[in-house]
Design an enzyme around this catalytic site. Structure first.
Site, PDB file in Angstrom:
ATOM      1  N   TYR A 170       0.850  -1.185   0.000  1.00 19.60           N
ATOM      2  CA  TYR A 170       0.000   0.000   0.000  1.00 19.60           C
ATOM      3  C   TYR A 170       0.889   1.239   0.000  1.00 19.60           C
ATOM      4  CZ  TYR A 170      -3.384   3.476   1.637  1.00 19.60           C
ATOM      5  OH  TYR A 170      -4.182   4.583   1.753  1.00 19.60           O
ATOM      6  N   ASP A 211       9.372   2.881  -0.664  1.00 19.21           N
ATOM      7  CA  ASP A 211       8.361   3.493   0.191  1.00 19.21           C
ATOM      8  C   ASP A 211       8.646   3.048   1.625  1.00 19.21           C
ATOM      9  OD1 ASP A 211       6.191   4.247   1.672  1.00 19.21           O
ATOM     10  OD2 ASP A 211       4.679   3.383   0.333  1.00 19.21           O
ATOM     11  N   LYS A 269       5.423   9.085   9.042  1.00 19.45           N
ATOM     12  CA  LYS A 269       5.251   8.620  10.408  1.00 19.45           C
ATOM     13  C   LYS A 269       6.205   9.304  11.379  1.00 19.45           C
ATOM     14  CE  LYS A 269       2.406   5.449   8.706  1.00 19.45           C
ATOM     15  NZ  LYS A 269       0.957   5.601   8.792  1.00 19.45           N
TER      16      LYS A 269
END
Length: 433
Positions: free
Chosen positions: A145, A240, A268
C-alpha cells in the site's frame, strides 16, 4: 465485559457526519462486530478511551509513536514552537535542520521535499519519476500500500497482469492501465515483466518491508533483483519507507538490506506523531521538482513548524539514546516468543514476523511471503484473537493486514501482561469455527 457504551454512542453520532463514522476506514473496526474505542488520551505505552478503559497500545498511531505517546520532551518542544505560531506558509530554518538530519540518516537522499502525508509523498515521487524519465507506466507489488493516489489503487488480478483494474470506485481505467502489478517477493515474475515492459516503466515502487498485508519481509535476492533490473532498464527505484523507515533500524530498510534506491518516501516518525512526510533521492531527479524544474508539487502546510519540531525532537532522541534499536528489537522478540509459546500451548498454527520494532502474527500453518499468502490466513481465528485481546486491555490493529509496533515506552510489565492475555486469547482462537 468491557464497557464501551460511550464509544458506541460516539460512533453512532459520528456516522451521521462522516463516512462510516471515521476519517480513515480501518478505524471503523470493520468485520470485528465491535464499536471502535474512541480515544480520550494516551501516555507512554498506554491509551485510554472515553469509557475509561486503558489499553496497552501496539498500534502507536500506526507507527510514529516510537518513543511512546506524549513524550515529555516532544510535547515541550511542540508547546514552545506553538507559542510562535502554528503555521507560517513560509520558509523556516528548522525545515533545513530536519532535511539535514534525515539525509544524514539516509545517504541515498541527496535532496528532500517535505510534505504532509505518506500519500502525498508517494504520489509526488511517482510524478517526479515520470517527469525525469519521460515514461508513463509504474510497477507496484500486490499487497503493498502506497497511499490512496489513483494510480496506486489497483488490483493484482491474476498476478503479473499487464493492465491493472481499479481497486476503488472513482479510479479511471485510463489511470489504472499505466499501473503494472507483480506479486511481492516473486523474483521471476518481476524479471519477466521488466524484460517485457521495462523500457516503458518510469518507476518501480515497493515497500522494502511490507506493512499492509501484515508485516512481510523480502526474500533473499528480491530487493537486489529490483535494484539490478531497474538500473538495467533506466527505471527509477522508489523505496516506500513511510512505514518501515526508522522502524527496521536507524537507516531504514535500505540500511538493513544494503540497497541504495533512487528515491525514498518517508513519513510517520519524521513528524513525531504530527502530520509530516517527505520524498527525496538523487539530486538530478529532485532537481526536476518546481521551482527548480518542471514537475509541479506544492503544499501550503508542507514543513509545518509544529510537525517539523516534533520530528526533529524525536529523531534527535532516537540518535542519542544508547542501544535504542537493540532494546526495541529485544522487546519485540520477547513478546513474539511469548505469543508463539501461547499458540503452541493452544495447538494453534501461527507465523510471526518481525523487522526491528515492526511485527505481526498470522494465523497460518505455512510461510507468508506475499499478499495471496496473507489472504489465506484464518480470519475467524484472527477475529476471536483480536476481540479477546481487546477485552483484556491489549490494543491491537483491527485487521489481519496491518502491522503492529513496539515503542521504547513499553515496559517489562506490559510485555508480561500481553503474553498472559495471549494465552487466553489463543485458547479462544483454537475454538473459533
Amino acid at each position: 465485559m468491557m464497557n464501551l457504551f460511550r464509544s458506541k454512542a460516539a460512533f453512532e453520532e459520528a456516522r451521521n457526519y462522516m463516512p462510516g463514522g471515521v476519517n480513515s476506514p480501518v478505524r471503523s473496526y470493520p468485520h470485528m462486530d465491535c464499536p471502535p474505542p474512541f480515544i480520550a488520551s494516551a501516555k507512554g505505552s498506554h491509551i485510554t478511551d472515553i469509557d475509561g478503559n486503558t489499553y496497552i497500545d501496539y498500534v502507536g498511531s500506526w507507527g510514529p509513536m516510537i518513543l511512546g505517546h506524549a513524550h515529555p520532551r516532544v510535547i515541550s518542544a511542540i508547546q514552545k514552537a506553538a507559542e510562535n505560531s502554528t503555521s507560517y506558509g513560509a520558509p523556516t530554518v528548522i525545515e533545513t535542520e530536519l532535511a539535514k538530519l534525515v539525509t544524514a540518516f539516509y545517504p541515498s537522499i541527496e535532496k528532500i521535499r517535505l510534505v504532509s502525508s505518506g500519500t502525498e509523498a508517494t504520489m509526488s515521487a511517482l510524478r517526479a519519476a515520470r517527469g525525469y524519465t519521460g515514461r508513463d507506466k509504474i510497477l507496484k507489488f500486490a499487497g503493498c500500500y502506497h497511499g490512496h493516489g489513483d494510480s496506486l489503487l489497483v488490483k493484482a488480478g491474476s498476478g503479473a497482469a499487464t493492465f491493472g483494474s481499479p481497486d476503488s470506485a472513482g479510479v479511471t481505467k485510463g489511470t489504472a492501465k499505466d499501473t503494472v502489478v507483480v506479486p511481492y517477493n516473486d523474483i521471476d515474475a518481476f524479471v519477466k515483466k521488466m524484460d517485457d515492459e521495462g523500457e516503458e516503466i518510469a518507476a518501480v515502487i515497493v515497500e522494502p518491508v511490507a506493512g499492509n498485508m501484515g508485516c512481510v519481509l523480502p526474500v533473499d535476492g528480491f530487493l537486489e533483483t529490483l535494484r539490478r533490473e531497474t538500473e538495467k532498464h533506466g527505471t527509477v527505484l522508489i523505496f516506500d519507507e513511510v512505514m518501515c523507515g526508522f522502524r527496521t533500524e536507524l537507516h531504514g530498510a535500505q540500511g538493513k538490506y544494503g540497497i541504495i534506491p533512487d528515491m525514498t518516501c518517508l513519513g510517520k516518525i519524521i513528524g513525531g506523531g504530527l502530520p509530516a512526510a517527505a520524498y527525496g533521492g538523487k539530486r538530478d531527479i529532485m532537481n526536476c521538482i518546481a521551482p527548480d524544474g518542471s514537475v509541479y508539487q506544492a503544499g501550503t502546510l508542507s514543513g509545518n513548524p509544529l510537525a517539523v519540531t516534533a520530528g526533529l525532537e524525536t529523531l534527535q532522541m532516537i540518535r542519542t539514546i544508547p542501544d535504542f534499536y537493540k532494546i526495541l528489537e529485544e522487546k519485540t522478540k520477547r513478546l513474539l516468543g511469548g505469543w508463539l509459546d501461547a499458540a503452541a500451548e493452544a495447538g494453534v498454527a501461527v507465523q510471526v514476523h518481525q523487522s526491528g520494532s515492526m511485527f505481526c502474527l498470522f494465523f497460518n500453518d505455512k510461510p507468508v511471503l506475499n499478499y495471496e499468502d496473507s489472504c489465506a490466513c484464518d480470519g475467524k481465528k484472527f477475529k476471536t484473537w483480536f476481540l479477546s485481546m481487546l477485552e483484556q486491555g491489549i490494543y491491537l490493529a483491527p485487521s489481519p493486514f496491518e502491522t503492529l509496533f513496539m515503542s521504547y515506552a513499553h515496559s517489562e510489565d506490559d510485555l508480561d501482561r500481553t503474553i498472559s492475555a495471549a494465552r487466553i486469547a489463543m485458547k479462544e482462537a483454537a475454538e473459533a469455527k
